[in-house]
Write an enzyme that holds these catalytic residues in place. Structure first.
Site, PDB file in Angstrom:
ATOM      1  CG  ASN A   1      13.195 -23.730  74.167  1.00 59.07           C
ATOM      2  OD1 ASN A   1      13.365 -25.146  75.387  1.00 59.07           O
ATOM      3  ND2 ASN A   1      11.938 -24.294  73.924  1.00 59.07           N
TER       4      ASN A   1
ATOM      5  CD  GLU B   1      11.150 -28.414  74.160  1.00 59.62           C
ATOM      6  OE1 GLU B   1      11.532 -29.065  73.152  1.00 59.62           O
ATOM      7  OE2 GLU B   1      11.053 -27.265  73.750  1.00 59.62           O
TER       8      GLU B   1
ATOM      9  CG  ASP C   1      14.710 -34.188  64.830  1.00 55.04           C
ATOM     10  OD1 ASP C   1      15.887 -33.139  65.459  1.00 55.04           O
ATOM     11  OD2 ASP C   1      13.461 -35.012  63.933  1.00 55.04           O
TER      12      ASP C   1
ATOM     13  CG  LEU D   1      10.263 -25.444  62.506  1.00 53.59           C
ATOM     14  CD1 LEU D   1       8.888 -24.827  62.029  1.00 53.59           C
ATOM     15  CD2 LEU D   1      10.094 -26.453  63.096  1.00 53.59           C
TER      16      LEU D   1
ATOM     17  CG  HIS E   1      13.147 -33.980  68.319  1.00 53.83           C
ATOM     18  ND1 HIS E   1      12.544 -33.429  67.109  1.00 53.83           N
ATOM     19  CD2 HIS E   1      12.473 -34.759  68.538  1.00 53.83           C
ATOM     20  CE1 HIS E   1      11.476 -34.391  66.418  1.00 53.83           C
ATOM     21  NE2 HIS E   1      10.937 -34.802  67.795  1.00 53.83           N
TER      22      HIS E   1
ATOM     23  CB  ILE F   1      21.412 -27.077  59.520  1.00 56.60           C
ATOM     24  CG1 ILE F   1      20.812 -26.218  61.197  1.00 56.60           C
ATOM     25  CG2 ILE F   1      23.339 -26.328  59.392  1.00 56.60           C
ATOM     26  CD1 ILE F   1      20.147 -25.203  60.561  1.00 56.60           C
TER      27      ILE F   1
HETATM   28  C1  GAR Z   1       9.569 -26.455  70.940  1.00 60.27           C
HETATM   29  O1  GAR Z   1       8.983 -27.308  71.586  1.00 60.27           O
HETATM   30  C2  GAR Z   1      10.960 -27.340  69.935  1.00 60.27           C
HETATM   31  O2  GAR Z   1      11.675 -28.216  70.765  1.00 60.27           O
HETATM   32  C3  GAR Z   1      10.363 -27.935  69.288  1.00 60.27           C
HETATM   33  O3  GAR Z   1      10.054 -26.446  68.419  1.00 60.27           O
HETATM   34  C4  GAR Z   1       9.142 -25.732  69.427  1.00 60.27           C
HETATM   35  C5  GAR Z   1       9.741 -24.598  69.840  1.00 60.27           C
HETATM   36  O4  GAR Z   1       9.149 -23.487  70.731  1.00 60.27           O
HETATM   37  N1  GAR Z   1      11.528 -28.208  67.602  1.00 60.27           N
HETATM   38  C6  GAR Z   1      11.224 -28.838  67.217  1.00 60.27           C
HETATM   39  O5  GAR Z   1      10.400 -29.644  67.474  1.00 60.27           O
HETATM   40  C7  GAR Z   1      11.909 -29.280  66.005  1.00 60.27           C
HETATM   41  N2  GAR Z   1      11.965 -30.632  65.935  1.00 60.27           N
HETATM   42  P1  GAR Z   1       9.545 -22.244  70.886  1.00 60.27           P
HETATM   43  O6  GAR Z   1       9.583 -21.674  69.967  1.00 60.27           O
HETATM   44  O7  GAR Z   1       8.567 -21.867  72.175  1.00 60.27           O
HETATM   45  O8  GAR Z   1      11.223 -22.211  72.112  1.00 60.27           O
END
Ligand code: GAR
Length: 195
Positions: free
Chosen positions: A14, A174, A145, A85, A104, A88
């Protein structure tokens, strides 16, 4: 001018999409990448795109002086969480009031809260036999969240979809929407419509 800090703990796909989207943008740039994992893929991405990065640990995150000073040094005025993770801390939420957002990988309020991240979420969605899931982009408050939802988009699931298939569908949503939603939010444009 908006200067973003992206906080990420993992691969950073992302973060990459956001960096690419705002490359050469008139008013929005990514000023800093912050990670709590020194081997996180997102740090390689920062290097590839010549964006400064900062590795923090819990002690630094929860001690207001050093991190806040760094963010100010880079003139960060908006914070984007992309797979970060750790919770904050209050001092950041107060300083960046309504200026911290998170993505999320589920349709909140379902499948949110502590421990609900990445594959844990997709496994829970699969186990519940959901026929649809999606993404939620929301403001960050002091609880995991629970901040106000800004945008959601959904996708349908079939019985054959494994947690890995669900993860793929979610990442597609995303990557498609997070950069656009950030831009619309900052510039006051109409939000895209998630289907
Ligand atoms: C993403 O799918 C995001 O939505 C999730 O971690 C992934 C990171 O992917 N976030 C959570 O689960 C937060 N609770 P990435 O490192 O490839 O962007």
């Amino acid at each position: 001018m908006y200067k973003l800090a992206i906080f990420a703990s993992g691969r950073g796909s992302n973060a990459r999409k956001i960096i690419e989207h705002f490359k050469g943008h008139d008013t929005i740039s990514v000023a800093l990448i912050v990670s709590n994992k020194k081997n996180a893929g997102v740090l390689d991405i920062a290097r590839d795109y010549d964006i400064p990065s900062l590795v923090i640990d819990r002690k630094i995150l929860y001690n207001n002086k050093t991190l806040l000073k760094k963010l100010q040094e880079y003139q960060v005025n908006f914070v984007v969480l992309a797979g970060f993770l750790l919770l904050i801390p209050q001092y950041l939420i107060e300083f960046y009031n309504n200026k911290i957002i998170n993505i999320h990988p589920a349709l909140l309020p379902k499948y949110g809260g502590k421990g609900m991240y990445g594959m844990n979420v997709h496994q829970a969605v699969k186990a519940a036999g959901e026929k649809e899931t999606g993404i939620s982009i929301h403001y960050v408050n002091e609880h995991f969240d629970e901040g106000k939802i800004i945008f959601q988009a959904s996708c349908t699931l079939g019985q054959v979809d494994s947690p890995e298939d669900i993860a793929r569908k979610i990442h597609q949503l995303e990557h498609r929407y997070y950069p656009q939603v950030i831009e619309a939010l900052l510039l006051g444009h109409t939000m895209p419509t998630g289907q």
